[in-house]
Design a protein around this motif. Structure first.
Motif, mmCIF file in Angstrom:
data_model
loop_
_atom_site.group_PDB
_atom_site.id
_atom_site.type_symbol
_atom_site.label_atom_id
_atom_site.label_comp_id
_atom_site.label_asym_id
_atom_site.label_seq_id
_atom_site.Cartn_x
_atom_site.Cartn_y
_atom_site.Cartn_z
ATOM 1 N N UNK A 141 36.512 44.173 42.240
ATOM 2 C CA UNK A 141 35.975 45.513 42.173
ATOM 3 C C UNK A 141 34.705 45.734 42.681
ATOM 4 N N UNK A 142 34.077 44.851 43.204
ATOM 5 C CA UNK A 142 32.906 44.988 43.843
ATOM 6 C C UNK A 142 33.054 46.127 45.102
ATOM 7 N N UNK A 143 34.069 45.870 45.976
ATOM 8 C CA UNK A 143 34.166 46.639 47.392
ATOM 9 C C UNK A 143 35.660 46.756 47.545
ATOM 10 N N UNK A 144 35.771 47.825 48.124
ATOM 11 C CA UNK A 144 37.201 48.107 48.433
ATOM 12 C C UNK A 144 37.734 47.311 49.474
ATOM 13 N N UNK B 145 42.667 30.951 48.489
ATOM 14 C CA UNK B 145 41.739 31.669 47.316
ATOM 15 C C UNK B 145 40.402 31.272 47.152
ATOM 16 N N UNK B 146 40.182 29.921 47.563
ATOM 17 C CA UNK B 146 38.532 29.608 47.499
ATOM 18 C C UNK B 146 37.882 30.446 48.497
ATOM 19 N N UNK B 147 38.252 30.466 49.732
ATOM 20 C CA UNK B 147 37.522 31.264 50.636
ATOM 21 C C UNK B 147 37.700 32.763 50.396
ATOM 22 N N UNK B 148 38.524 33.258 49.822
ATOM 23 C CA UNK B 148 38.497 34.647 49.252
ATOM 24 C C UNK B 148 37.516 34.778 48.221
ATOM 25 N N UNK B 149 37.473 33.914 47.173
ATOM 26 C CA UNK B 149 36.638 33.984 46.105
ATOM 27 C C UNK B 149 35.175 33.882 46.469
ATOM 28 N N UNK B 150 34.977 33.003 47.535
ATOM 29 C CA UNK B 150 33.480 32.955 48.068
ATOM 30 C C UNK B 150 33.096 34.336 48.922
ATOM 31 N N UNK B 151 34.008 34.731 49.379
ATOM 32 C CA UNK B 151 33.851 36.194 49.940
ATOM 33 C C UNK B 151 33.646 37.360 49.048
ATOM 34 N N UNK B 152 34.417 37.136 47.896
ATOM 35 C CA UNK B 152 34.199 38.149 46.984
ATOM 36 C C UNK B 152 32.814 38.118 46.368
ATOM 37 N N UNK B 153 32.122 36.994 46.225
ATOM 38 C CA UNK B 153 30.823 36.886 45.619
ATOM 39 C C UNK B 153 29.787 37.033 46.446
ATOM 40 N N UNK B 154 29.959 36.496 47.977
ATOM 41 C CA UNK B 154 28.731 36.707 48.745
ATOM 42 C C UNK B 154 28.376 38.051 49.256
ATOM 43 N N UNK B 155 29.754 38.709 49.147
ATOM 44 C CA UNK B 155 29.681 40.302 49.663
ATOM 45 C C UNK B 155 29.817 41.390 48.765
ATOM 46 N N UNK B 156 29.378 40.963 47.696
ATOM 47 C CA UNK B 156 29.661 41.861 46.487
ATOM 48 C C UNK B 156 28.812 42.927 46.636
ATOM 49 N N UNK B 157 27.458 42.723 47.104
ATOM 50 C CA UNK B 157 26.786 43.927 46.937
ATOM 51 C C UNK B 157 26.204 44.295 48.278
ATOM 52 N N UNK B 158 27.040 43.800 49.436
ATOM 53 C CA UNK B 158 26.623 44.164 50.924
ATOM 54 C C UNK B 158 27.864 44.748 51.658
#
Length: 301
Positions: free
Chosen positions: A148-151, A78-91
């Motif tokens: 909810x930032x990306x599908x 979940x830590x890796x997933x949470x980091x990805x959620x933040x890092x790729x939120x706008x990209x």
């Protein structure tokens, strides 16, 4: 021009996915790995050499580049997933997580996506070492499918097989049968799903163009019992498997489940993906692996 990022694309079905993507002239492929495995792609791909568990390094590596699809084959916590959620939120325009049949507990009935619901699963954070493989994948799905930032689509693959399988789980059975060693199988009648490595890559490629989101089961059509598998190996080798319910750890079958563990793929099939027939390719794969092993043994002799 489509811009694709593959996290983990240097071996097995991840490498096959990259090979498939590179066949498209209008696609730029970037692979992100630690740089420890030679990939053979030369200058046809861009490379980001970074440990994805290092959040700051990952964020710096991907920067503000916009990705049409991010394929994540190496998310285990979940830590890796949470980091990805933040890092790729706008990209990230679309994110595909490689998940697993392991999110389900084995049972006698066929498994459908609703049988594990990440939307209602209790969320906990933590690194990979805090969780079993099953729990890590469950929580990775939970994190990514709730943002909810990306599908996001989470592909639930069963055991993946192929001549390029670095885990060599099918190889294990062939070697044991040919060498007359016992194989520990607690339930020879347990049903199990599989998918071939090239089929897994084709599915990921297809899903990159699909509007499907949420959990998606993906496996070849049909099932085999562990007994069926050993019978097919017996026919290919001309030797009968020595099956025991209890053995030493080193002789326990990697497929040795106590209950059935197989998936329904109606969601993906309804969306248009044609899965291969397990009964057709599995015996062919066994024959190929037996032939390779025989040739190798003959060469050494």
């Amino acid at each position: 021009m489509r811009n694709i990022l593959v996290l983990g694309g240097t071996r097995f079905f991840g490498k096959r996915l990259v090979e498939r993507l590179l066949r498209d002239a209008d696609t730029t492929v970037t692979i992100l790995t630690r740089g420890l495995t030679e990939d053979g792609f030369g200058r046809s791909v861009n490379r980001l050499n970074v440990n994805r568990t290092d959040t700051e390094a990952l964020a710096e590596a991907v920067g503000d580049t916009v990705w049409d699809v991010v394929y994540d084959n190496i998310c285990y916590s979940p830590d890796e997933a949470a980091a990805a959620s933040h890092i790729f939120a706008n990209t990230a325009k679309r994110y595909i997580l490689t998940s697993s049949l392991s999110v389900y507990d084995p049972r006698s009935e066929i498994l459908r996506e609703a049988d594990f619901d990440p939307e209602s699963y209790p969320l906990r954070l933590g690194p990979k070492d805090d969780y079993s493989y099953q729990e890590g994948k469950r929580l990775a799905e939970t994190v990514l499918l709730r943002q909810t930032a990306f599908p996001v689509a989470a592909v639930r693959f069963p055991i993946v097989l192929g001549t390029d399988d670095y885990t060599k789980r099918l190889h294990f059975h062939i070697e044991h049968v040919q060498e007359g060693q016992p194989i520990g199988v607690p339930n020879p009648q347990a049903l199990i799903s599989f998918i071939r490595s090239d089929e897994a890559a084709d599915f990921l490629y297809w899903l990159g163009f699909s509007p499907l989101t949420g959990p998606v089961n993906a496996c070849s059509d049909g099932t085999l019992t562990i007994g069926n598998i050993l019978s097919i190996i017996g026919q290919a080798t001309g030797q009968q498997a020595e099956v025991q319910s209890e053995t030493a750890d080193k002789d326990r079958s990697p497929f040795g489940i106590r209950e059935s563990w197989y998936m329904d793929t109606a969601k993906a099939r309804k969306a248009g993906f044609p899965f291969l027939k397990l009964a057709e390719w599995f015996p062919e794969l066994v024959l190929e692996l037996v032939s390779e092993r025989n040739a190798s043994l003959g060469h050494r002799e």
